[in-house]
Design a protein around this motif. Structure first.
Motif, PDB file in Angstrom:
ATOM      1  N   PRO B 195     -51.186  47.459  62.529  1.00  0.00           N
ATOM      2  CA  PRO B 195     -50.704  46.856  61.259  1.00  0.00           C
ATOM      3  C   PRO B 195     -51.616  45.756  60.681  1.00  0.00           C
ATOM      4  CG  PRO B 195     -49.494  45.947  63.102  1.00  0.00           C
ATOM      5  CD  PRO B 195     -50.507  46.883  63.689  1.00  0.00           C
ATOM      6  N   TYR B 196     -52.910  45.852  60.901  1.00  0.00           N
ATOM      7  CA  TYR B 196     -53.889  44.992  60.204  1.00  0.00           C
ATOM      8  C   TYR B 196     -53.691  43.501  60.502  1.00  0.00           C
ATOM      9  CZ  TYR B 196     -53.741  49.419  57.763  1.00  0.00           C
ATOM     10  OH  TYR B 196     -53.702  50.760  57.499  1.00  0.00           O
ATOM     11  N   TYR B 478     -47.021  38.847  50.768  1.00  0.00           N
ATOM     12  CA  TYR B 478     -48.046  39.859  50.541  1.00  0.00           C
ATOM     13  C   TYR B 478     -47.378  41.218  50.405  1.00  0.00           C
ATOM     14  CZ  TYR B 478     -52.385  42.405  50.863  1.00  0.00           C
ATOM     15  OH  TYR B 478     -53.448  43.217  50.587  1.00  0.00           O
ATOM     16  N   GLU B 480     -47.727  45.086  50.418  1.00  0.00           N
ATOM     17  CA  GLU B 480     -48.628  46.116  50.935  1.00  0.00           C
ATOM     18  C   GLU B 480     -48.537  47.345  50.036  1.00  0.00           C
ATOM     19  OE1 GLU B 480     -51.365  47.627  52.488  1.00  0.00           O
ATOM     20  OE2 GLU B 480     -50.814  45.949  53.786  1.00  0.00           O
TER      21      GLU B 480
END
Lengths: 514, 514
Positions: B195-196, B478, B480
């Motif tokens: 998941p980055y 953020y 996504e």
């Protein structure tokens, strides 16, 4: 009881698209839950190892945090549940280093080691080492010697406990101001030049890796702060260890090393001073003097009935010399046996055949050649006795001046803590007979062992002790005896046994005709 | 306006027997008088140099302190009254580094320098560099390249200002999350894998010497925190610089680099997202694309009366290619001249002889071989146009999805800040014509230049900016887009000029018959 290092058991949710907090921030957040919401700091050098270890451990395990004055630092992460943390306390003495390894988790002492200070090759005393520090490469060599000694002790402690040196998570160090300057690679030049100024008294703990110590790289090196050039962190540690800063009653701490260092006070105030009273009392002046090792005569008694002297030795071995307590006992016994007069001079008529001529002049035979370990008699010369007389006079004058300065009387002291080998071996009764220590009930005197090391252990275990140690530096008033007229007068008055004014020592026989 | 580094003028009493405070403690005490009683910390590595400099200066001069989140650090002492402090701000871009040298004393900008990112030899884009970091020695090489670039910029900045690099007292760095990982020698592996997850978003500023930077060893390296793998400190810096976090009105920031990165919000909330809308808009996709350098066609207009196209170039030189703003202008002009239809396809009948066959397929002749700098015509091919159509669709879809997610309308936006070269060169009118930017009054659009660098400068000057930057990380939500269904629908609807729903663009001519 906030230890300097603690282990926190952490279980964090693994990252997901729904919670993509960075690894280290995730760990910081989890640690903060243990710390009442306070997020720990992470030094840049620890970011990569800690974040990687946290991920490798599956986001669960043991976080290692240091509790520093400047805040809480996260320094490591271990998989699973770890025992410990294991930490090291050090008394960094001028001649001798003594260290313990503690498990802060269980509270247990895991090992204890000691060794000579290898700086001795650069000078036996601090003064010559400070001069050596001024030569090219001198300070670096002295600094390197301290590091090598500490690394060696750490290796042996870790070996004794069956762990790696790198598993030692913190080090606390109590040492005199010069030794701490050597440890921290700070120029000691001004320590010995008027007005006697250290480079620093209170230092932020460096990480072990910065100093070059072979324990865990992120281990904080917590140095007991010093008060001044002549009042180091070793004494601050002693003050902490004997507990005098917690007490309402006024007490006193006496630490005899190269100097006699004395602190009086209670939880509200403290006053300290130091003077050159030590060497004779440590066996460092007498020709037959020695450390308190096996074969040292540590106790001497005069039997008035039989008019004889009995001695004991450490380890019960054949005598090889006299340690500090032996010297004091002997001098007191010689006085009680009337072999010496109240000025500390031999009375040849009374001494008889036990007084012999030696290369050092007239000397008393403590143990004959037949009794002694190496076939040479253990002698105690007039010059040795003279040194003891100076030392005992200095000691009493220091104590008397100090209590007078703070406006209390000896009788007001609830306790007198006596630190170190001196405290462990000395018989206060004989020291009182000599007039070295004030004539107080013997129960007033309490040996406290290596109180520097005990103080160093305390700051590892207890955040309050660390806070108090830093406060002490501002709280302690230092009395400079070198320029003190009262001290000089009291010193002169103390050069008799027990004292010019014998009424100060009612428990000591006074021989009018001596 | 608490700067990251400040100079304090200090005059202390020299030590005496009556005040034998240690040198460094004396200085700390004097500094505390400037800081409302707060004593600064001194790292062990700075104890000796600072204490020695203080004594050498005669206990008077200029103290250098760093104002860090963890507290105030005393790091140096200079004789006399010093000018400055001089500090460096850096925009650490993937392809390009730009830096300024500031005098925090006077507020002046002393120098500005830029250079290519020398990591390009390890890969033109971040993805290939992240793969390179996984090879043996790869991360260290990438880290070394960043350090070398920064040192080179510092050398040139210092040279331009006539000072030594070592006189640079702080560095702030705004960069994307991967570049910051390279700078800090952190493994970027998980940045690009679901998941980055970054290793860290918020770092304590290391000292320059720890990182190996050739500025003052104690200079703090203040890294703008990142929000996530795809939202770096460069954008946090941009948000700070354009001031949107101070405003009550809702505004938007658009930063087009490799990705288009967009933030919308106000002082109470912020939402961000990013998407691959960039390359075509930066001249990175068009065959004749180039950076906004001299000879780049930066503006194109269609004159409906004469039915002709006019262009200008940067520096007025003969044309060599098209930069990002030129590409957008051209596409808009081709639409207005009806050379392309609303799907972005050439209309051969309308284009006539200006549509030629090229190795890349059908292409429009923007500048003939005779007009062009190197005798080769500047062409714009159908494939380039297709890329622009995808980029413009992505950009509009990103903006529309983001405002919809936060429940506002485009018309509610008080300002749209447009950062970087894109913002400096783009004509919002033509971007609206294409349907790339929403159809708002042109005054809504405000170019903000290199807002990353401006933000990096801000954190050097202002403690409040540093505080806000760290807060931003928690404040920004953020979004996504990779997994966002709404974005995909909006992207499809945006693949027409100006849009499938042309009522969204009332100011744009709509050609029903296209």
């Amino acid at each position: 009881m906030e230890p300097l290092v603690s282990f926190l058991t952490i279980t964090a949710m693994p990252p997901s698209l729904g919670d993509n907090t960075a690894d280290l921030d995730r760990l910081r957040r989890a640690v903060a839950e243990h710390l009442g919401g306070i997020e720990p700091r992470v030094a840049w050098s620890r970011v990569a190892p800690v974040a990687a270890a946290f991920r490798a451990a599956g986001f669960a395990g043991t976080a290692v945090v240091n509790h520093l004055t400047a805040g809480i630092e996260l320094v490591d992460f271990l998989p699973g549940k770890a025992a410990g943390p294991v930490v090291m306390a050090l008394d960094l003495g001028t001649t001798h280093l003594e260290a313990t390894l503690l498990d802060l988790g269980s509270g247990a002492q895991l090992a204890r080691e000691h060794q000579e200070n290898s700086q001795i090759c650069f000078g036996a005393d601090i003064l010559s080492r400070i001069h050596h520090a001024a030569t090219p490469g001198g300070l670096t060599a002295l600094h390197g010697a301290v590091l090598a000694d500490i690394n060696e002790l750490a290796r042996r402690l870790a070996g004794a406990a069956g762990i790696a040196s790198a598993a030692i998570r913190a080090l606390s160090v109590a040492g005199n101001t010069a030794m701490i300057h050597f440890l921290l690679h700070l120029d000691p030049h001004h320590l010995i030049r008027e007005p006697y100024i250290p480079m620093v008294n209170v230092v932020e703990p460096p990480a072990a890796v910065e100093l070059g110590l072979a324990i865990h790289p992120a281990a904080p090196v917590w140095v007991l702060p010093s008060v001044g050039s002549y009042f180091g962190g070793d004494l601050v540690a002693g003050v902490l260890a004997c507990g005098m800063v917690q007490e309402e009653a006024v007490t006193m701490l006496i630490d005899v090393g190269t100097n006699a260092e004395v602190i009086v006070g209670n939880r509200d105030w403290l006053m300290a001073c130091a003077g050159a009273a030590g060497p004779a009392l440590e066996g460092g002046v007498a020709r037959m003097g020695m450390r308190a090792d096996p074969g040292a005569i540590d106790h001497v008694e005069y039997d008035p009935g039989a008019a004889t002297f009995q001695y004991t030795t450490i380890g019960g071995e054949k005598p090889r010399g006299l340690c500090g307590s032996g010297v004091i006992d002997l001098a007191a016994a010689l006085y009680l046996g009337r072999i010496i007069d109240l000025k500390g001079k031999f009375r040849p008529a009374a001494a008889g055949t036990r007084l012999v001529d030696s290369p050092d002049g007239p000397a008393f035979v403590v143990a004959s050649a037949g009794e002694a370990a190496d076939g040479r008699p253990v002698l105690f010369a007039q010059v040795d006795l003279d040194a003891v007389m100076r030392s005992k006079a200095a000691m009493y004058a220091i104590l008397a001046t100090l209590v007078n300065q703070v406006g209390v009387k000896f009788a007001d002291l609830a306790k007198i803590y006596v630190a170190g080998a001196f405290g462990r071996h000395i018989n206060p009764r004989q020291a009182i007979t000599l007039g070295m220590l004030p004539d107080l009930p013997l129960a007033t005197y309490q040996p406290v062992g290596n109180s520097s090391l005990a103080g160093a252990e305390l700051v590892l275990r207890d955040g309050e002790a660390r806070r108090v140690a830093r406060e002490l530096v501002r709280k302690i008033t230092y009395l400079e005896l070198n320029v003190n007229q009262e001290f000089m007068l009291r010193f002169s008055g103390s050069r008799f046994i027990p004292h010019t004014d014998h009424r100060l020592f009612p428990s000591v026989p006074f021989f009018k005709d001596s």
